[in-house]
Design an enzyme around this catalytic site. Structure first.
Site, PDB file in Angstrom:
ATOM      1  N   GLU A   1      -1.601  -8.209   5.450  1.00 58.55           N
ATOM      2  CA  GLU A   1      -1.461  -8.480   7.601  1.00 58.55           C
ATOM      3  C   GLU A   1      -2.266  -8.704   8.106  1.00 58.55           C
ATOM      4  O   GLU A   1      -2.892  -9.048   9.161  1.00 58.55           O
ATOM      5  CB  GLU A   1       0.008  -7.844   7.628  1.00 58.55           C
TER       6      GLU A   1
ATOM      7  N   CYS B   1       0.681  -1.423  -0.044  1.00 61.25           N
ATOM      8  CA  CYS B   1       0.089   0.188  -0.278  1.00 61.25           C
ATOM      9  C   CYS B   1       0.916   1.178  -0.281  1.00 61.25           C
ATOM     10  O   CYS B   1       1.391   1.412  -0.939  1.00 61.25           O
ATOM     11  CB  CYS B   1      -1.117   0.319   1.490  1.00 61.25           C
TER      12      CYS B   1
ATOM     13  N   HIS C   1      -3.704  -5.326   2.320  1.00 60.46           N
ATOM     14  CA  HIS C   1      -2.718  -5.319   3.363  1.00 60.46           C
ATOM     15  C   HIS C   1      -2.646  -7.281   3.590  1.00 60.46           C
ATOM     16  O   HIS C   1      -3.720  -7.571   4.254  1.00 60.46           O
ATOM     17  CB  HIS C   1      -3.144  -4.746   4.606  1.00 60.46           C
TER      18      HIS C   1
END
Ligand code: GLN
Length: 185
Positions: A164, A70, A162
């Site tokens: 994560e 990002c 993302h």
């Protein structure tokens, strides 16, 4: 320094990887690979410059992998369109910031991953950028509809989403393979 570093750290620890939060050159150079997290690319740019890491990251990338998600992707890109942010130019992609709209236009949707084989995965997009063009040196690795959302070139791996923020470690494992391969060479 900024952004979603804590969840990347958590994911890496779950994978039994030793981690270090990087705020200066010494910490950077103690690492075999670096994740530049999502956050806010202008803030991250200013902090990297202030702490003497901007030029250092280009040197780091000559021998060690960097994964930018990002805002991290925006910083590693070659060009940012319709915006005066000057990125590092470590991967030949042009990106558009906030290309899906405002914070409320953040979304989760299925993406197609092409790492070793073709697979599906959940992509979390938060005020995400879009990759608008890629150069010949760049290999696309994932798509949301027709948009490329993950790509690599040499030591640089980037994703507009993302990984994560999910329990799915496939993308981090892919990055770790790059790190281990270079650390052994
Ligand atoms: N919108 C942010 C930027 O342009 C990136 C958002 C993110 O990293 N989740 O810097």
């Amino acid at each position: 320094m900024q952004g979603d570093f804590a969840l990347h750290e958590k994911m890496l620890r779950q994978l039994d990887v030793e981690t270090l939060l990087v705020r200066n050159k010494e910490e950077l150079n103690a690492c075999h690979g670096l994740i530049l997290p999502g956050g806010e690319s202008t803030t991250l740019t200013n902090l990297l410059k202030k702490h003497g890491l901007w030029d250092e990251l280009s040197t780091f990338a000559e021998t060690r992998p960097i994964f930018g998600t990002c805002a991290g992707l925006i910083i590693l890109a070659k060009r940012v369109v319709r915006n005066n942010l000057q990125p590092m130019g470590l991967i030949d992609i042009s990106v558009e910031r906030n290309a899906y709209g405002r914070q409320v236009d953040s979304f989760i949707d299925e993406i197609k991953l092409q790492l070793d084989k073709q697979e599906q995965c959940e992509g979390v997009f938060i005020r995400a950028p879009k990759i608008v063009t890629i150069g010949k040196s760049v290999t696309p690795l994932a798509w949301h509809k027709k948009d490329i959302v993950m790509a690599e070139s040499g030591n640089i791996l980037v994703a507009t989403f993302h990984p994560e923020l999910t329990d799915d470690a496939r993308v981090h494992k892919y990055f770790l393979r790059k790190v281990v391969a270079l650390a052994k060479s």
